[in-house]
Design a protein around this motif. Structure first.
Motif, PDB file in Angstrom:
ATOM      1  N   VAL A  10     -19.021   5.975  -0.052  1.00 24.17           N
ATOM      2  CA  VAL A  10     -18.509   5.477  -1.335  1.00 24.17           C
ATOM      3  C   VAL A  10     -19.594   5.320  -2.371  1.00 24.17           C
ATOM      4  O   VAL A  10     -19.350   5.384  -3.556  1.00 24.17           O
ATOM      5  CB  VAL A  10     -17.795   4.113  -1.211  1.00 24.17           C
ATOM      6  CG1 VAL A  10     -16.493   4.287  -0.524  1.00 24.17           C
ATOM      7  CG2 VAL A  10     -18.670   3.093  -0.534  1.00 24.17           C
ATOM      8  N   ARG A  27      -3.985   2.054   8.646  1.00 28.61           N
ATOM      9  CA  ARG A  27      -3.337   1.956   7.346  1.00 28.61           C
ATOM     10  C   ARG A  27      -3.481   3.271   6.572  1.00 28.61           C
ATOM     11  O   ARG A  27      -2.533   3.752   5.961  1.00 28.61           O
ATOM     12  CB  ARG A  27      -3.940   0.811   6.539  1.00 28.61           C
ATOM     13  CG  ARG A  27      -3.158   0.521   5.272  1.00 28.61           C
ATOM     14  CD  ARG A  27      -3.884  -0.468   4.414  1.00 28.61           C
ATOM     15  NE  ARG A  27      -4.039  -1.759   5.061  1.00 28.61           N
ATOM     16  CZ  ARG A  27      -3.141  -2.729   4.969  1.00 28.61           C
ATOM     17  NH1 ARG A  27      -2.034  -2.543   4.303  1.00 28.61           N
ATOM     18  NH2 ARG A  27      -3.350  -3.880   5.550  1.00 28.61           N
ATOM     19  N   ARG A  75     -12.342  10.828  -1.521  1.00 25.87           N
ATOM     20  CA  ARG A  75     -13.182   9.830  -2.171  1.00 25.87           C
ATOM     21  C   ARG A  75     -12.425   8.502  -2.299  1.00 25.87           C
ATOM     22  O   ARG A  75     -12.984   7.433  -2.040  1.00 25.87           O
ATOM     23  CB  ARG A  75     -13.571  10.366  -3.543  1.00 25.87           C
ATOM     24  CG  ARG A  75     -14.417   9.411  -4.338  1.00 25.87           C
ATOM     25  CD  ARG A  75     -14.803  10.028  -5.677  1.00 25.87           C
ATOM     26  NE  ARG A  75     -15.656   9.095  -6.392  1.00 25.87           N
ATOM     27  CZ  ARG A  75     -16.922   8.907  -6.080  1.00 25.87           C
ATOM     28  NH1 ARG A  75     -17.468   9.589  -5.098  1.00 25.87           N
ATOM     29  NH2 ARG A  75     -17.635   8.017  -6.751  1.00 25.87           N
ATOM     30  N   HIS A  76     -11.152   8.599  -2.680  1.00 27.26           N
ATOM     31  CA  HIS A  76     -10.377   7.362  -2.850  1.00 27.26           C
ATOM     32  C   HIS A  76     -10.087   6.710  -1.506  1.00 27.26           C
ATOM     33  O   HIS A  76     -10.115   5.492  -1.381  1.00 27.26           O
ATOM     34  CB  HIS A  76      -9.079   7.649  -3.600  1.00 27.26           C
ATOM     35  CG  HIS A  76      -9.317   8.335  -4.896  1.00 27.26           C
ATOM     36  ND1 HIS A  76     -10.177   7.828  -5.846  1.00 27.26           N
ATOM     37  CD2 HIS A  76      -8.843   9.497  -5.400  1.00 27.26           C
ATOM     38  CE1 HIS A  76     -10.228   8.645  -6.876  1.00 27.26           C
ATOM     39  NE2 HIS A  76      -9.422   9.670  -6.633  1.00 27.26           N
ATOM     40  N   MET A 116       0.816  -1.202   0.000  1.00 26.32           N
ATOM     41  CA  MET A 116       0.000   0.000   0.000  1.00 26.32           C
ATOM     42  C   MET A 116       0.854   1.259   0.000  1.00 26.32           C
ATOM     43  O   MET A 116       0.395   2.322  -0.406  1.00 26.32           O
ATOM     44  CB  MET A 116      -0.928   0.016   1.243  1.00 26.32           C
ATOM     45  CG  MET A 116      -2.042  -0.990   1.156  1.00 26.32           C
ATOM     46  SD  MET A 116      -3.017  -0.918  -0.362  1.00 26.32           S
ATOM     47  CE  MET A 116      -4.146   0.421  -0.045  1.00 26.32           C
ATOM     48  N   PRO A 132     -17.575   5.021   5.679  1.00 31.38           N
ATOM     49  CA  PRO A 132     -17.313   4.263   4.450  1.00 31.38           C
ATOM     50  C   PRO A 132     -18.524   4.275   3.533  1.00 31.38           C
ATOM     51  O   PRO A 132     -18.414   4.084   2.328  1.00 31.38           O
ATOM     52  CB  PRO A 132     -17.003   2.860   4.950  1.00 31.38           C
ATOM     53  CG  PRO A 132     -17.446   2.810   6.362  1.00 31.38           C
ATOM     54  CD  PRO A 132     -17.441   4.202   6.880  1.00 31.38           C
ATOM     55  N   GLY A 133     -19.702   4.523   4.105  1.00 26.77           N
ATOM     56  CA  GLY A 133     -20.928   4.573   3.310  1.00 26.77           C
ATOM     57  C   GLY A 133     -20.908   5.611   2.210  1.00 26.77           C
ATOM     58  O   GLY A 133     -21.651   5.493   1.233  1.00 26.77           O
ATOM     59  N   THR A 167     -13.111   4.870  -0.608  1.00 31.97           N
ATOM     60  CA  THR A 167     -13.200   3.595  -1.327  1.00 31.97           C
ATOM     61  C   THR A 167     -12.299   2.558  -0.660  1.00 31.97           C
ATOM     62  O   THR A 167     -12.710   1.410  -0.432  1.00 31.97           O
ATOM     63  CB  THR A 167     -12.780   3.790  -2.795  1.00 31.97           C
ATOM     64  OG1 THR A 167     -13.578   4.827  -3.365  1.00 31.97           O
ATOM     65  CG2 THR A 167     -12.971   2.510  -3.590  1.00 31.97           C
ATOM     66  N   LEU A 168     -11.074   2.987  -0.337  1.00 28.65           N
ATOM     67  CA  LEU A 168     -10.147   2.057   0.318  1.00 28.65           C
ATOM     68  C   LEU A 168     -10.724   1.586   1.644  1.00 28.65           C
ATOM     69  O   LEU A 168     -10.609   0.418   2.014  1.00 28.65           O
ATOM     70  CB  LEU A 168      -8.791   2.738   0.551  1.00 28.65           C
ATOM     71  CG  LEU A 168      -7.995   3.071  -0.712  1.00 28.65           C
ATOM     72  CD1 LEU A 168      -6.716   3.826  -0.347  1.00 28.65           C
ATOM     73  CD2 LEU A 168      -7.649   1.806  -1.483  1.00 28.65           C
ATOM     74  N   LYS A 169     -11.348   2.514   2.350  1.00 31.49           N
ATOM     75  CA  LYS A 169     -11.912   2.181   3.644  1.00 31.49           C
ATOM     76  C   LYS A 169     -13.038   1.157   3.491  1.00 31.49           C
ATOM     77  O   LYS A 169     -13.107   0.186   4.247  1.00 31.49           O
ATOM     78  CB  LYS A 169     -12.451   3.457   4.284  1.00 31.49           C
ATOM     79  CG  LYS A 169     -12.465   3.419   5.786  1.00 31.49           C
ATOM     80  CD  LYS A 169     -12.661   4.831   6.309  1.00 31.49           C
ATOM     81  CE  LYS A 169     -12.699   4.827   7.811  1.00 31.49           C
ATOM     82  NZ  LYS A 169     -12.775   6.181   8.338  1.00 31.49           N
ATOM     83  N   ALA A 170     -13.897   1.386   2.506  1.00 32.66           N
ATOM     84  CA  ALA A 170     -14.978   0.433   2.262  1.00 32.66           C
ATOM     85  C   ALA A 170     -14.391  -0.940   1.936  1.00 32.66           C
ATOM     86  O   ALA A 170     -14.882  -1.962   2.399  1.00 32.66           O
ATOM     87  CB  ALA A 170     -15.846   0.923   1.113  1.00 32.66           C
ATOM     88  N   MET A 171     -13.303  -0.926   1.171  1.00 33.73           N
ATOM     89  CA  MET A 171     -12.704  -2.191   0.746  1.00 33.73           C
ATOM     90  C   MET A 171     -11.865  -2.837   1.846  1.00 33.73           C
ATOM     91  O   MET A 171     -11.176  -3.821   1.602  1.00 33.73           O
ATOM     92  CB  MET A 171     -11.851  -1.978  -0.509  1.00 33.73           C
ATOM     93  CG  MET A 171     -12.719  -1.584  -1.713  1.00 33.73           C
ATOM     94  SD  MET A 171     -11.871  -1.678  -3.295  1.00 33.73           S
ATOM     95  CE  MET A 171     -10.524  -0.599  -3.067  1.00 33.73           C
ATOM     96  N   GLY A 172     -11.893  -2.273   3.040  1.00 31.96           N
ATOM     97  CA  GLY A 172     -11.286  -2.956   4.171  1.00 31.96           C
ATOM     98  C   GLY A 172      -9.992  -2.364   4.700  1.00 31.96           C
ATOM     99  O   GLY A 172      -9.334  -2.973   5.535  1.00 31.96           O
ATOM    100  N   ALA A 173      -9.616  -1.162   4.204  1.00 35.05           N
ATOM    101  CA  ALA A 173      -8.410  -0.532   4.746  1.00 35.05           C
ATOM    102  C   ALA A 173      -8.782   0.155   6.058  1.00 35.05           C
ATOM    103  O   ALA A 173      -9.702   0.966   6.097  1.00 35.05           O
ATOM    104  CB  ALA A 173      -7.852   0.490   3.757  1.00 35.05           C
ATOM    105  N   GLY A 174      -8.065  -0.195   7.130  1.00 30.48           N
ATOM    106  CA  GLY A 174      -8.363   0.378   8.445  1.00 30.48           C
ATOM    107  C   GLY A 174      -7.794   1.778   8.590  1.00 30.48           C
ATOM    108  O   GLY A 174      -6.992   2.231   7.773  1.00 30.48           O
TER     109      GLY A 174
END
Ligand SMILES: Nc1ncnc2c1ncn2[C@@H]1O[C@H](COP(=O)(O)OP(=O)(O)O)[C@@H](O)[C@H]1O
Ligand SMILES: [Mg+2]
Lengths: 244, 391
Positions: free
Chosen positions: B389, B314, B300-301, B1, B386-387, B304-311
Motif C-alpha cells: 500500500v 472478507r 491496489r484498493h 462492505m 499489505p505492505g 488498501t483495504l487489507k492494510a486497513m484490516g480487511a481479512g
C-alpha cells in the motif's frame, strides 16, 4: 504516568531484508526507536533509506526479520496473521502519499470503510463518516467522488478515514509530497490539531523540510538506521547544510 | 462492505460494461452454438418427432438410424400385433421415390405411407386439407417446403415453354403428380419438421405408397406400436425383440440412436461440437480475462483495504459477490440475446433449438467461468502483501 505506559512504540535492533540470495536487499539494519503516546514523530532521510519499510513494520503490514518491536505493548511476531489484520483494523490509521481512496465510492463511503471493516452497518458508518468529514472541513462534500475533489481535499478525506475508528496509531507516508506548500500546511495542521491526541501516536514519513516544524521529534534515517533524533528542526538543518 | 464491493464494480461504468459484455458474449456464444447444435441434432430425427403417436418403433435389426430404411416383410406387422402388451401396431412405409412434375422433370421425394385404417403417423401440422382426405382416391399430402420449392410449377407461355424469370407457382390441392407412372392428386399441404433430407415429403396411405414403390418382396419400413396400459415402452421393446427377432426401440431410444449415428458417422456434429467448445473457450477467455483484469485493476484498493484490516475472507466475499453480479447480469443479457437470435432465426432455414438444459448448462459454464476467474483473481488479492500500500 509510568514510563512504560507512556510508550506507544518500542523498536530495538529491527532488521528487514527484501528478497533472497544474491538479490537480497537489507532495508533496515538494526533500528532502535521509541515513540511516545501523544507524540508526532517524523521520519526523515534520503530516498531509499528505509523510511517506508520502517513504518510498514511498525504498522504491522510487514514482518521484520530480526529485532524486537512492540506497539502499544503488542508484538506482531507473536500474533497470527488474522489477529494482526484485526489488530490493524482496530488500532491503526493510514494516510498515503497518493491518498489511496477508492475512486468509485463517495468521500463519505471512503471515510466509512474502516468502520465497515470492523462490522459497523452502512448507515451508521456513513453518519459517523459525515461527522468526521465535518471535522476536517469537508462536511458539505460528503457525496463527492474522489475525482471531484482537489488533491488537498482528497488528503483531508484520507485523514478523516484514518481517524474515524479512533485508532491508537496513525502512520502517514509522505502525506504532503503530492500537495503544494500551502495545502501541505493545512494537512499538517489537521494532523496535529485533529488527529493527534494524548493517547495516540503519529508517525509521519516525509522529506518535505517545510513541514518539519510540526514535529515533536524528528528521527533522521540513513541507510537502514536511525542516525539521530532531534527535537528542533534547526539542528537538522545545521547538521545537513554544509555537506549537501 | 457488500455495498462497497458493488459500488467498486459498477462505479466505473465503462469497465463494468466491458466485463458484463464479456460474460454476456460468452453466454451468447455458448447458448447460441449449443442451440444450433441441438437444433441440428434434432433435425436428424425430425421424422420420429413428427410421428408422435407410437411408443415403440419396430424395424430390421440392421437399421442404424431413421433414414436407413431396410424393409421387412408385411407379415411382421401381424407378428408384432401378436406380442402381449401391444395395444396397437400399424405399418409405416418410408422411401425415396421419383416424382414426375408437370414440366416433365423428375424430383426425388420422401414418400411416407400411413396405415390405411388409422392414418397413424401423419404430419404434425396440416396447412390445407385434412389428413382424412388421404382416403380419397389417388390422394397425397405434400409438405409446404416441397410445394413451394422443388415441386412448384414453372409458369409456361402458350407454346409450353417456361417463362424466364417468372416465379414458380406452388402446387396445391387439386394439382397432380406422377409417382412411378401412377397418378397422384394433391389433397392437402402439411408442415413437417426439417430434417437432413432436403427432398419434398409426400404423405399417402400405406397401400398406395406400396403401389407407388417399385415391386419388391419386402416393403414394410417400420411397424409402429403403442403399449398397452401398464406395460412400459422399454419392456414392450424387449418383448417384441425376443418374440419377432426384429429390433424395437422406444421413441427416445430411436431418436438417440439416430443422433448417435450422425455423431459417429458424419462430420457435421463434430464440427459443431468444435464450434460449441470454441464458443465455450472463447467465452471463458473473454469473460475470465475481463473479470481478472478488473480485479487486477482493483488490486491496489484491495491492498488498501487489507492494510486497513480487511481479512482475506472478507476480500474473498467481496470478489465473489462481484463475480456473482457480473455472472448473473451477463448471463441474463447473453441468454436473452441468444433467444432473440433464436426468434429471429425461427422462420429461416437455420436450425436453432434452445433447451432448458442448454440454459442450465450455459448458466453452469458461466458460473464456472466466474468462479475460476474470481478464484484466480482472489489468489492475487490474498497473496497481496499489505505492505504494497505504501508503494
Ligand atoms: N518490495 C521490495 N523488494 C525489494 N526491495 C525493496 C522493496 N521495497 C523496498 N525495497 C528496497 O529497500 C530499501 C528501502 O526502501 P524504502 O523503505 O521504500 O525507502 P524510503 O521509503 O526511505 O524511500 C530501498 O533500497 C528499496 O529499493
Ligand atoms: Mg518511501
Amino acid at each position: 504516568m509510568t514510563e512504560a505506559s507512556s510508550i506507544a512504540i518500542e523498536c530495538k535492533g529491527v532488521v528487514k531484508h527484501y528478497g533472497q540470495g544474491a538479490a537480497r536487499v537489507t532495508a533496515l539494519r538494526g533500528v532502535d526507536l521509541t515513540v511516545r503516546k501523544g507524540e508526532l514523530l517524523m521520519l526523515v532521510g534520503p530516498s531509499g533509506c528505509g523510511k517506508t519499510t520502517l513504518i510498514s513494520v511498525i504498522a504491522g503490514v510487514l514482518d521484520r526479520n530480526e529485532g524486537a518491536c512492540t506497539v502499544f505493548g503488542e508484538d506482531f511476531a507473536r500474533m497470527s496473521a488474522r489477529a494482526r489484520t484485526r489488530w490493524r483494523g482496530e488500532n491503526v490509521g493510514f494516510v498515503f502519499q497518493a491518498f489511496n481512496l477508492i475512486p468509485t465510492i463517495t468521500a463519505a463511503e471512503n471515510v466509512a470503510v474502516p468502520l465497515m471493516i470492523l462490522g459497523e452497518g452502512h448507515g451508521a458508518a456513513i453518519r459517523r463518516a459525515r461527522e468526521v468529514l465535518e471535522m476536517v472541513g469537508l462536511g458539505d462534500r460528503w457525496r463527492a467522488l474522489p475525482a471531484q475533489l482537489s488533491g488537498g481535499q482528497q488528503q483531508r478525506v484520507a485523514i478523516a478515514r484514518s481517524l474515524i475508528h479512533g485508532p491508537r496509531l496513525i502512520v502517514c507516508d509522505e502525506p504532503t509530497s503530492a500537495l503544494d506548500h500551502q495545502t501541505g500546511h493545512v494537512i499538517m495542521r489537521l494532523l496535529k490539531n485533529v488527529a493527534l491526541r494524548e493517547d495516540r501516536a503519529l508517525v509521519i514519513v516525509t522529506h518535505d523540510a517545510r513541514i518539519f516544524g510540526f514535529a515533536d521529534r524528528i528521527a533522521e534515517m540513513d541507510d537502514g538506521r536511525i542516525e539521530r533524533i532531534v527535537t528542533d528542526p534547526r539542528e537538522l538543518m545545521a547538521g545537513t547544510a554544509p555537506g549537501r | 462492505m457488500n455495498r462497497i464491493a458493488l459500488r467498486m464494480l459498477v462505479g466505473d461504468r465503462a469497465k463494468y460494461l466491458a466485463i458484463i459484455m464479456g460474460v454476456a458474449f460468452a453466454s451468447l456464444l455458448i447458448t447460441q452454438q449449443a442451440s444450433i447444435f441441438v437444433g441440428l441434432m434434432t433435425r436428424t430425427f425430425g421424422f420420429i418427432t413428427d410421428t408422435s403417436r407410437p411408443d415403440v418403433w419396430v424395424m430390421d435389426p440392421k437399421v442404424q438410424y431413421v433414414d436407413d430404411i431396410k424393409p421387412v416383410q408385411d407379415t411382421m406387422l401381424y407378428r408384432v400385433r401378436g406380442v402381449a402388451g401391444v395395444e396397437w401396431a400399424t405399418p409405416l412405409y418410408k422411401g425415396l421415390l421419383k416424382a414426375r412434375l408437370s414440366n416433365g422433370n423428375f424430383q426425388t421425394c420422401i414418400v411416407v405411407g400411413l396405415d390405411d385404417a388409422t392414418l397413424t403417423g401423419g404430419p404434425p401440422v396440416m396447412l390445407e386439407g385434412t389428413l382424412a382426405d388421404l382416403r380419397r382416391s389417388e390422394g397425397v399430402i405434400v409438405d409446404e417446403e416441397g410445394a413451394k420449392g422443388r415441386l412448384a410449377r414453372m409458369p409456361m407461355d402458350e407454346q409450353g415453354r417456361p417463362i424466364k424469370g417468372a416465379k414458380p407457382i406452388p402446387i396445391g390441392i387439386g394439382d397432380t403428380l406422377e409417382l412411378n407412372d401412377r397418378r397422384a392428386v394433391v389433397v392437402g399441404v402439411c408442415r413437417v419438421s426439417r430434417t437432413f433430407q432436403s427432398q419434398p415429403v409426400i404423405y399417402t396411405t400405406y397401400t398406395r405408397a406400396t403401389q407407388f414403390a417399385p415391386r419388391e418382396r419386402k416393403l414394410l419400413s417400420f411397424v409402429t406400436a403403442g403399449a398397452a396400459e401398464g406395460v412400459s415402452p422399454r419392456e414392450l421393446c424387449e418383448r417384441i425383440q425376443s418374440q419377432t427377432g426384429l429390433a424395437a426401440f422406444t421413441r427416445d431410444e430411436f431418436s438417440w440412436k439416430t443422433v448417435l449415428y450422425f455423431m459417429k458417422y458424419t462430420g457435421i456434429p463434430i464440427n459443431f461440437g468444435i464450434a460449441v467448445a470454441l464458443g465455450f473457450l472463447v467465452g471463458t477467455a473473454i469473460a475470465g480475462q475481463t473479470f481478472y483484469q478488473f480485479t487486477l485493476d482493483n488490486l491496489r484498493h484491495f491492498g488498501t483495504l487489507k492494510a486497513m484490516g480487511a481479512g482475506n475472507l472478507r476480500l474473498l466475499r467481496m470478489v465473489l459477490l462481484q463475480a456473482l453480479v457480473v455472472g448473473v447480469v451477463g448471463y441474463g443479457l447473453g441468454v436473452g440475446a441468444a433467444s432473440m437470435f433464436g426468434r429471429l432465426a425461427g422462420p429461416t432455414q437455420l436450425s436453432f433449438r434452445l433447451l432448458w438444459q442448454t440454459l442450465a448448462g450455459t448458466g453452469a459454464a458461466v458460473a464456472l467461468i466466474c468462479v475460476i476467474a474470481s478464484l484466480i483473481s482472489v489468489q492475487r488479492v490474498m497473496r497481496l502483501e499489505p505492505g504494497v500500500v505504501f508503494k
